[in-house]
Design an enzyme around this catalytic site. Structure first.
Site, PDB file in Angstrom:
ATOM      1  CG  HIS A   1      -1.926   1.066   1.293  1.00 50.93           C
ATOM      2  ND1 HIS A   1      -3.128   0.951   1.965  1.00 50.93           N
ATOM      3  CD2 HIS A   1      -1.927   2.317   0.780  1.00 50.93           C
ATOM      4  CE1 HIS A   1      -3.807   2.082   1.853  1.00 50.93           C
ATOM      5  NE2 HIS A   1      -3.099   2.927   1.144  1.00 50.93           N
TER       6      HIS A   1
ATOM      7  CG  HIS B   1      -1.291   6.235  -2.463  1.00 47.78           C
ATOM      8  ND1 HIS B   1      -2.434   6.044  -3.195  1.00 47.78           N
ATOM      9  CD2 HIS B   1      -1.571   5.787  -1.210  1.00 47.78           C
ATOM     10  CE1 HIS B   1      -3.372   5.518  -2.411  1.00 47.78           C
ATOM     11  NE2 HIS B   1      -2.878   5.340  -1.201  1.00 47.78           N
TER      12      HIS B   1
ATOM     13  CG  HIS C   1      -7.640   3.465  -0.292  1.00 45.98           C
ATOM     14  ND1 HIS C   1      -6.931   2.866  -1.300  1.00 45.98           N
ATOM     15  CD2 HIS C   1      -6.751   4.263   0.372  1.00 45.98           C
ATOM     16  CE1 HIS C   1      -5.670   3.287  -1.254  1.00 45.98           C
ATOM     17  NE2 HIS C   1      -5.533   4.136  -0.249  1.00 45.98           N
TER      18      HIS C   1
ATOM     19  CD  GLU D   1      -7.458   6.680   4.637  1.00 43.05           C
ATOM     20  OE1 GLU D   1      -7.997   6.687   3.520  1.00 43.05           O
ATOM     21  OE2 GLU D   1      -6.373   7.256   4.870  1.00 43.05           O
TER      22      GLU D   1
ATOM     23  CG  ASP E   1      -1.592   5.662   2.844  1.00 43.55           C
ATOM     24  OD1 ASP E   1      -1.879   5.395   1.666  1.00 43.55           O
ATOM     25  OD2 ASP E   1      -2.411   6.194   3.637  1.00 43.55           O
ATOM     26  CG  ASP E   2       0.096   8.921   0.707  1.00 40.02           C
ATOM     27  OD1 ASP E   2       0.162   8.882  -0.519  1.00 40.02           O
ATOM     28  OD2 ASP E   2      -0.925   8.595   1.358  1.00 40.02           O
TER      29      ASP E   2
HETATM   30  N1  ADE Z   1      -4.431   8.838  -1.774  1.00 39.46           N
HETATM   31  C1  ADE Z   1      -3.202   8.875  -1.270  1.00 39.46           C
HETATM   32  N2  ADE Z   1      -3.214   8.472   0.006  1.00 39.46           N
HETATM   33  C2  ADE Z   1      -4.496   8.176   0.312  1.00 39.46           C
HETATM   34  C3  ADE Z   1      -5.155   7.708   1.467  1.00 39.46           C
HETATM   35  N3  ADE Z   1      -4.497   7.474   2.607  1.00 39.46           N
HETATM   36  N4  ADE Z   1      -6.489   7.537   1.417  1.00 39.46           N
HETATM   37  C4  ADE Z   1      -7.150   7.791   0.302  1.00 39.46           C
HETATM   38  N5  ADE Z   1      -6.584   8.218  -0.820  1.00 39.46           N
HETATM   39  C5  ADE Z   1      -5.264   8.414  -0.813  1.00 39.46           C
HETATM   40 ZN    ZN Z   2      -3.704   4.801   0.588  1.00 38.92          ZN
END
Ligand code: ADE
Ligand code: ZN
Length: 336
Positions: free
Chosen positions: A15, A17, A195, A198, A276-277
């Site tokens: 996971h 991005h 997703h 969340e 994630d990011d």
């Molecule tokens: N795009 C990038 N990170 C995300 C996240 N945590 N939730 C939804 N969309 C995303």
């Molecule tokens: Zn994500």
């Protein structure tokens, strides 16, 4: 837990991005290279802006940051920087999300995005021995029509993309909005993830399972609010790609000690740890594993299970999964 155990263990990330791995330094370098104006005067000022209160407050900054990505070399550099970090962190397999609509909306061609990312993935296979797959995410705040158009644009690059996912603003954009797109993607042979849960309610997780036919749930941490769903996820061993630092930075949980990852693991769910990011949330794979280990007082057995789940929940062929899981076990037995 002896120092270095987490750093040395072979890992998978499911996971991530790719646009969320854009570090401020690279963002500034690309802004300069491409003559794009950034509303910040320095890397430090940009980092200061990374104080999020929820998912949307992050997405606004994340989409603004992606504006510096314009040509194929930019997508290559972004992906290569991430993969170089993964090599340093002993990550052996990655399944990467990309958001084509974030770029095509700005006039960047789909081919520019995918060719840049794909060349870096190929180079990392050769130079680092990192295996990888690419997952195209539809932006759920955009229309079904837009998602269909994006799926059409992806078809000429079919062999470079293993599956489709669903990301961006969750609440108010339930899975049923994309049921027909996911049906079509499935007919084209794409694997499916989404997703769900969340910030959104457990119903969105149920919708992702029953209407979109997903094989993994991204995040999914809100499942705990529905005991029947929790049992279903445990019994089916449906993987959850959990992102601990993301969840605390976006205030899904106030503190790491409040995170439900350990409870989900103990309830028998196939939980994995992911970043994630990472450029926005303060850490890559090792930082996430260290944060949950410390915050939730995880045992070595818990960590080994989480890491093995990362390979088990991957789209790798069965034999590759078995050998990767075995390598984790061998590492654990040599580092008791
Ligand atoms: N795009 C990038 N990170 C995300 C996240 N945590 N939730 C939804 N969309 C995303
Ligand atoms: Zn994500």
């Amino acid at each position: 837990m002896e120092p270095g155990f987490i750093e040395g263990i072979p890992k998978a990330e499911l996971h991530l991005h790719i646009e969320g791995s854009l570090e401020p330094e690279l963002m500034f370098a690309l802004a300069e290279r491409n003559r794009v104006d950034l509303p910040y005067n320095s890397v430090e000022e940009l980092r200061q802006a990374y104080q999020f209160t929820n998912l949307q407050s992050f997405l606004d900054i994340y989409y603004a940051g992606a504006r510096v990505l314009l040509v194929e070399q930019d997508f290559y550099d972004l992906t290569w920087a991430y993969l170089t970090r993964m090599q340093e962190q002993n990550v052996k397999h990655v399944e990467i999300f990309f958001d084509p609509q974030t770029h095509t909306e700005r006039g960047v061609a789909f081919s520019t995005v995918i060719e840049g990312i794909d060349s870096a993935l190929k180079d990392a296979r050769r130079e680092y021995g990192i295996s990888s797959y690419l997952i195209l995410c539809f932006l759920r705040h955009l229309s079904e029509d837009d998602a269909f158009k994006t799926l059409e644009e992806a078809l000429p690059f079919r062999e470079k993309i293993i599956g489709v996912g669903l990301d961006s603003s969750e609440v108010g954009h339930p899975p049923e909005k994309f049921q027909r797109v996911f049906q079509r993607a499935s007919e084209e042979g794409f694997r499916r993830v989404a997703h769900a849960g969340e910030e959104g309610p457990p119903e969105y997780i149920i919708g992702a399972l029953d209407l979109l036919g997903v094989e993994r749930i991204d995040h999914g941490v809100q499942c705990e609010k529905d005991p029947e769903l929790l049992r279903r996820l445990a019994e089916s061993r449906m993987p959850l790609t959990v992102c601990p630092l993301s969840n605390t930075r976006l205030c899904v949980f106030e503190k790491m000690k409040d995170h439900n990852l350990k409870r989900l693991l103990d309830a028998g769910l196939c939980v994995t740890v992911n970043s994630d990011d990472p450029a926005y949330f303060g850490g890559y794979m090792n930082e996430n594993l260290n944060a949950v280990q410390q915050g939730l007082n995880l045992s070595k057995e818990d960590l080994v299970e989480l890491v093995k789940n990362g390979f088990r929940a991957s789209f790798l062929p069965k034999t590759a999964i078995e050998s990767r899981v075995q390598a984790v076990d061998e590492y654990a037995s040599k580092n008791p």
